[in-house]
Scaffold this motif. Structure first.
Motif, PDB file in Angstrom:
ATOM      1  N   VAL A  55       0.819  -1.215   0.000  1.00 26.29           N
ATOM      2  CA  VAL A  55       0.000   0.000   0.000  1.00 26.29           C
ATOM      3  C   VAL A  55       0.858   1.274   0.000  1.00 26.29           C
ATOM      4  O   VAL A  55       0.656   2.165  -0.823  1.00 26.29           O
ATOM      5  CB  VAL A  55      -0.974   0.000   1.199  1.00 26.29           C
ATOM      6  N   ILE A  56       1.820   1.372   0.908  1.00 23.84           N
ATOM      7  CA  ILE A  56       2.579   2.640   1.026  1.00 23.84           C
ATOM      8  C   ILE A  56       4.006   2.549   0.494  1.00 23.84           C
ATOM      9  O   ILE A  56       4.742   3.520   0.539  1.00 23.84           O
ATOM     10  CB  ILE A  56       2.619   3.161   2.477  1.00 23.84           C
ATOM     11  N   GLY A  57       4.390   1.406  -0.005  1.00 21.23           N
ATOM     12  CA  GLY A  57       5.765   1.266  -0.489  1.00 21.23           C
ATOM     13  C   GLY A  57       6.684   0.772   0.609  1.00 21.23           C
ATOM     14  O   GLY A  57       6.295   0.669   1.771  1.00 21.23           O
ATOM     15  N   ASN A  58       7.934   0.443   0.248  1.00 17.38           N
ATOM     16  CA  ASN A  58       8.857  -0.108   1.254  1.00 17.38           C
ATOM     17  C   ASN A  58       9.126   0.927   2.336  1.00 17.38           C
ATOM     18  O   ASN A  58       9.482   2.056   2.050  1.00 17.38           O
ATOM     19  CB  ASN A  58      10.168  -0.584   0.603  1.00 17.38           C
ATOM     20  N   TYR A  59       8.915   0.503   3.562  1.00 17.92           N
ATOM     21  CA  TYR A  59       9.042   1.429   4.687  1.00 17.92           C
ATOM     22  C   TYR A  59       9.867   0.833   5.816  1.00 17.92           C
ATOM     23  O   TYR A  59      10.204   1.524   6.769  1.00 17.92           O
ATOM     24  CB  TYR A  59       7.661   1.820   5.223  1.00 17.92           C
ATOM     25  N   THR A  60      10.171  -0.445   5.745  1.00 14.63           N
ATOM     26  CA  THR A  60      10.891  -1.046   6.857  1.00 14.63           C
ATOM     27  C   THR A  60      11.726  -2.221   6.390  1.00 14.63           C
ATOM     28  O   THR A  60      11.402  -2.881   5.397  1.00 14.63           O
ATOM     29  CB  THR A  60       9.917  -1.549   7.939  1.00 14.63           C
ATOM     30  N   ASP A 116      -7.926   7.312   8.849  1.00 15.05           N
ATOM     31  CA  ASP A 116      -7.514   6.966  10.217  1.00 15.05           C
ATOM     32  C   ASP A 116      -5.999   6.962  10.348  1.00 15.05           C
ATOM     33  O   ASP A 116      -5.410   6.005  10.842  1.00 15.05           O
ATOM     34  CB  ASP A 116      -8.105   5.605  10.596  1.00 15.05           C
ATOM     35  N   GLY A 117      -5.402   8.053   9.858  1.00 11.57           N
ATOM     36  CA  GLY A 117      -3.959   8.188   9.996  1.00 11.57           C
ATOM     37  C   GLY A 117      -3.185   8.087   8.699  1.00 11.57           C
ATOM     38  O   GLY A 117      -2.012   8.428   8.654  1.00 11.57           O
ATOM     39  N   GLY A 118      -3.840   7.583   7.655  1.00 10.18           N
ATOM     40  CA  GLY A 118      -3.132   7.441   6.385  1.00 10.18           C
ATOM     41  C   GLY A 118      -1.911   6.546   6.531  1.00 10.18           C
ATOM     42  O   GLY A 118      -1.973   5.480   7.151  1.00 10.18           O
ATOM     43  N   ALA A 119      -0.799   6.998   5.979  1.00  9.20           N
ATOM     44  CA  ALA A 119       0.404   6.155   5.942  1.00  9.20           C
ATOM     45  C   ALA A 119       1.072   5.990   7.312  1.00  9.20           C
ATOM     46  O   ALA A 119       1.765   4.996   7.546  1.00  9.20           O
ATOM     47  CB  ALA A 119       1.406   6.736   4.946  1.00  9.20           C
ATOM     48  N   ALA A 120       0.872   6.969   8.212  1.00  6.82           N
ATOM     49  CA  ALA A 120       1.630   6.962   9.473  1.00  6.82           C
ATOM     50  C   ALA A 120       1.481   5.670  10.281  1.00  6.82           C
ATOM     51  O   ALA A 120       2.480   5.061  10.661  1.00  6.82           O
ATOM     52  CB  ALA A 120       1.265   8.187  10.307  1.00  6.82           C
ATOM     53  N   PRO A 121       0.260   5.205  10.564  1.00  3.88           N
ATOM     54  CA  PRO A 121       0.162   3.951  11.314  1.00  3.88           C
ATOM     55  C   PRO A 121       0.695   2.745  10.534  1.00  3.88           C
ATOM     56  O   PRO A 121       1.251   1.815  11.141  1.00  3.88           O
ATOM     57  CB  PRO A 121      -1.339   3.811  11.602  1.00  3.88           C
ATOM     58  N   LEU A 122       0.561   2.778   9.212  1.00  9.24           N
ATOM     59  CA  LEU A 122       1.084   1.655   8.429  1.00  9.24           C
ATOM     60  C   LEU A 122       2.591   1.539   8.598  1.00  9.24           C
ATOM     61  O   LEU A 122       3.142   0.438   8.642  1.00  9.24           O
ATOM     62  CB  LEU A 122       0.723   1.810   6.942  1.00  9.24           C
ATOM     63  N   MET A 123       3.245   2.673   8.724  1.00  4.11           N
ATOM     64  CA  MET A 123       4.702   2.650   8.919  1.00  4.11           C
ATOM     65  C   MET A 123       5.077   2.099  10.288  1.00  4.11           C
ATOM     66  O   MET A 123       6.232   1.763  10.539  1.00  4.11           O
ATOM     67  CB  MET A 123       5.281   4.051   8.730  1.00  4.11           C
ATOM     68  N   LYS A 124       4.085   2.013  11.184  1.00  4.18           N
ATOM     69  CA  LYS A 124       4.315   1.394  12.490  1.00  4.18           C
ATOM     70  C   LYS A 124       3.770  -0.033  12.517  1.00  4.18           C
ATOM     71  O   LYS A 124       3.488  -0.581  13.593  1.00  4.18           O
ATOM     72  CB  LYS A 124       3.649   2.237  13.586  1.00  4.18           C
ATOM     73  N   SER A 128      -4.143   1.104  11.081  1.00  6.15           N
ATOM     74  CA  SER A 128      -4.802   2.392  11.278  1.00  6.15           C
ATOM     75  C   SER A 128      -4.544   2.800  12.725  1.00  6.15           C
ATOM     76  O   SER A 128      -4.034   2.011  13.512  1.00  6.15           O
ATOM     77  CB  SER A 128      -6.308   2.247  11.031  1.00  6.15           C
ATOM     78  N   ASN A 129      -4.946   4.019  13.065  1.00 10.05           N
ATOM     79  CA  ASN A 129      -4.786   4.445  14.460  1.00 10.05           C
ATOM     80  C   ASN A 129      -5.831   3.791  15.356  1.00 10.05           C
ATOM     81  O   ASN A 129      -5.524   3.330  16.446  1.00 10.05           O
ATOM     82  CB  ASN A 129      -4.893   5.966  14.564  1.00 10.05           C
ATOM     83  N   GLY A 130      -7.082   3.781  14.874  1.00  9.10           N
ATOM     84  CA  GLY A 130      -8.170   3.209  15.669  1.00  9.10           C
ATOM     85  C   GLY A 130      -8.675   1.912  15.052  1.00  9.10           C
ATOM     86  O   GLY A 130      -7.979   1.294  14.233  1.00  9.10           O
ATOM     87  N   SER A 289      12.499   6.186  11.850  1.00  4.64           N
ATOM     88  CA  SER A 289      13.150   4.973  12.284  1.00  4.64           C
ATOM     89  C   SER A 289      12.403   3.758  11.748  1.00  4.64           C
ATOM     90  O   SER A 289      11.199   3.760  11.663  1.00  4.64           O
ATOM     91  CB  SER A 289      13.175   4.912  13.806  1.00  4.64           C
ATOM     92  N   SER A 290      13.146   2.774  11.398  1.00  2.65           N
ATOM     93  CA  SER A 290      12.535   1.566  10.887  1.00  2.65           C
ATOM     94  C   SER A 290      11.871   0.792  12.012  1.00  2.65           C
ATOM     95  O   SER A 290      12.535   0.371  12.949  1.00  2.65           O
ATOM     96  CB  SER A 290      13.588   0.671  10.233  1.00  2.65           C
ATOM     97  N   PRO A 291      10.573   0.615  11.913  1.00  3.46           N
ATOM     98  CA  PRO A 291       9.934  -0.200  12.931  1.00  3.46           C
ATOM     99  C   PRO A 291      10.282  -1.663  12.728  1.00  3.46           C
ATOM    100  O   PRO A 291      10.539  -2.093  11.614  1.00  3.46           O
ATOM    101  CB  PRO A 291       8.454   0.037  12.701  1.00  3.46           C
ATOM    102  N   THR A 292      10.313  -2.367  13.776  1.00  2.00           N
ATOM    103  CA  THR A 292      10.547  -3.795  13.652  1.00  2.00           C
ATOM    104  C   THR A 292       9.289  -4.520  14.065  1.00  2.00           C
ATOM    105  O   THR A 292       8.557  -4.062  14.933  1.00  2.00           O
ATOM    106  CB  THR A 292      11.685  -4.256  14.568  1.00  2.00           C
ATOM    107  N   PRO A 293       9.020  -5.620  13.432  1.00  2.00           N
ATOM    108  CA  PRO A 293       7.801  -6.329  13.778  1.00  2.00           C
ATOM    109  C   PRO A 293       7.891  -6.875  15.198  1.00  2.00           C
ATOM    110  O   PRO A 293       8.929  -7.377  15.610  1.00  2.00           O
ATOM    111  CB  PRO A 293       7.760  -7.468  12.760  1.00  2.00           C
ATOM    112  N   THR A 294       6.820  -6.734  15.897  1.00  3.25           N
ATOM    113  CA  THR A 294       6.814  -7.235  17.261  1.00  3.25           C
ATOM    114  C   THR A 294       6.445  -8.702  17.224  1.00  3.25           C
ATOM    115  O   THR A 294       5.339  -9.077  17.515  1.00  3.25           O
ATOM    116  CB  THR A 294       5.787  -6.476  18.108  1.00  3.25           C
ATOM    117  N   SER A 295       7.381  -9.483  16.831  1.00  2.00           N
ATOM    118  CA  SER A 295       7.111 -10.902  16.741  1.00  2.00           C
ATOM    119  C   SER A 295       7.161 -11.502  18.131  1.00  2.00           C
ATOM    120  O   SER A 295       8.181 -11.468  18.795  1.00  2.00           O
ATOM    121  CB  SER A 295       8.162 -11.561  15.859  1.00  2.00           C
ATOM    122  N   SER A 296       6.041 -12.000  18.540  1.00  2.00           N
ATOM    123  CA  SER A 296       6.020 -12.675  19.824  1.00  2.00           C
ATOM    124  C   SER A 296       6.905 -13.902  19.726  1.00  2.00           C
ATOM    125  O   SER A 296       6.740 -14.714  18.837  1.00  2.00           O
ATOM    126  CB  SER A 296       4.587 -13.080  20.176  1.00  2.00           C
TER     127      SER A 296
END
Ligand code: NAG
Ligand code: NAG
Ligand code: NAG
Ligand code: NAG
Ligand code: NAG
Ligand code: NAG
Ligand code: NAG
Ligand code: NAG
Length: 329
Positions: A55-60, A116-124, A128-130, A289-296
């Motif tokens: 959706v938003i392109g390579n981000y992480t 609901d935040g557009g690209a910003a939450p996707l980069m995290k 979405s935010n909510g 900053s590159s978010p990292t997946p919170t892999s349990s």
């Protein structure tokens, strides 16, 4: 097609040494390769990374010990692009500026899916935010849909629910009047996103071929993508320039109507919007900053499953990107 020869060289950039066994799905195989434990939560993480990148392109680049992710530029479907010399811009289908969404009526309605935040939450690595927005619904449906399409064995648990959307992708997209270049651009971004996470070229090719045959042909016969829903119409590419599907059934499809520009003002619930401000576009431009997946789990034991190949990754990836591009040209 030169694809197969180039793909052999590109496979160097894959995260997995061995070839995927025929009895292991793409989802299960890469979840294990990336996050070790093939749980519903980890499968959801992988699908989130993949879909958000589409959706938003390579981000992480996920921070996973032992894995060097290749450098693949993914524009993302919100960014304009070119397919075979034809310019494509899909943003207006997402930002509420076209009355192109199917909410069950006899004509399309304008829906802002970036509400609901557009690209910003996707980069995290979030949808979405909510959790009540159009954006949340769209993104989570995409995770679920691709999870099923890619054979996630653990889907259906709380951590990764089954697909909650409409099974017929024709019904979902029928007021968009999407053409061959537009749907091909989407699939091209899926291929590039997969390549950016080290998916091997034969697997990318297999997925892209399926997506092309099922969704990027007009008049496709009823096809089961969500098994529980059975065979339903799936053509997303519906204009005259789309190649005709094998076993086509054109009479099952309604005449194509071009979506009109929306002209209302943004309503509080974000359904009808004219020229609403959107924050979605761009391919992950704000390079924070590159978010990292919170892999349990996956507490960093670099086992043989991730015996990745940092060997000449840069060269391999240029070839990988070229191969993906060549495949769609
Ligand atoms: C896949 O096949 C291999 C070898 O035939 C076998 O060892 C493995 O258990 C199978 N895996 C699954 C999930 O069926
Ligand atoms: C996307 O990938 C390209 C190619 O590796 C890289 O140059 C660019 O910095 C990446 N963008 C982001 C936001 O990470
Ligand atoms: C087309 O229909 C024939 C006969 O039912 C079937 O054998 C074939 O697999 C179908 N092809 C596709 C691409 O669906
Ligand atoms: C735009 O406004 C015109 C005139 O009020 C109306 O006829 C038309 O249906 C509107 N289009 C949409 C997509 O809302
Ligand atoms: C959202 O707004 C549209 C257009 O004003 C309206 O038709 C719809 O009923 C509203 N939906 C909700 C849940 O309020
Ligand atoms: C939408 O808003 C932008 C920025 O205000 C403006 O440049 C553009 O012309 C508007 N588009 C329409 C269709 O009103
Ligand atoms: C894998 O998942 C199981 C069950 O949730 C858990 O007991 C185990 O610790 C996990 N292993 C790793 C390496 O995370
Ligand atoms: C690109 O052009 C080639 C050659 O004309 C054609 O075979 C192919 O289907 C086109 N692909 C797209 C996505 O338009």
């Amino acid at each position: 097609m030169r694809f197969s020869t180039i793909a052999a060289a590109a496979a160097v950039a894959s995260i997995a040494e061995a070839q995927r066994p025929a009895n292991t799905s793409v989802c299960d195989y890469y979840t294990t390769a990336l996050l070790k434990n093939n749980t519903a939560a980890n499968q959801y993480t992988v699908l989130t990374l993949l879909v958000n990148t589409v959706v938003i392109g390579n981000y992480t680049k996920p921070n996973i010990p032992g894995i060097t992710f290749p450098d693949v530029a993914v524009p993302g479907i919100l960014a304009p692009g070119t397919v075979n010399g034809t310019k494509v811009n899909l943003l207006s289908f997402f930002d509420g500026s076209l009355a192109s969404s199917n909410r069950g009526g006899s004509s399309g309605v304008a829906v802002n899916f970036l509400d609901d935040g557009g690209a910003a939450p996707l980069m995290k690595n979030l949808p979405s935010n909510g959790q009540t927005s159009n954006q949340y619904k769209l993104l989570t449906h995409l995770y679920q849909f691709f999870g099923t399409a890619l054979g996630c064995s653990q889907q259906g648990m709380t951590a990764f629910p089954a697909y909650q959307g409409v099974a017929s992708q024709y019904q979902v997209h029928k007021f968009m009047a999407l053409n061959y270049a537009e749907v091909s651009y989407f699939i091209q971004n899926v291929g590039l996103a997969a390549a950016s996470f080290g998916v091997a070229m034969p697997d990318i090719q297999a997925v892209a071929t399926t997506l092309t045959n099922v969704f990027d042909k007009r008049c496709g016969p009823p096809t089961a993508v969500i098994p529980s829903a059975g065979p339903v119409l799936q053509s997303i590419c519906i204009t005259e320039d789309c190649p005709e599907a094998a076993n086509s059934t054109c009479s099952s499809y309604a005449a194509v109507v071009q979506p009109s520009a929306a002209n209302g003002t943004m309503s509080s619930n974000g359904t009808s919007s004219g020229n609403g401000s959107t924050s979605g576009g761009g391919s992950g431009t704000s390079g924070g900053s590159s978010p990292t997946p919170t892999s349990s789990g996956s507490s960093g034991s670099s086992s043989s499953t991730t015996g990745a190949a940092p060997r000449n990754a840069a060269a391999g990836v240029t070839v990988a990107a070229l191969a993906v591009a060549a495949f769609f040209l």
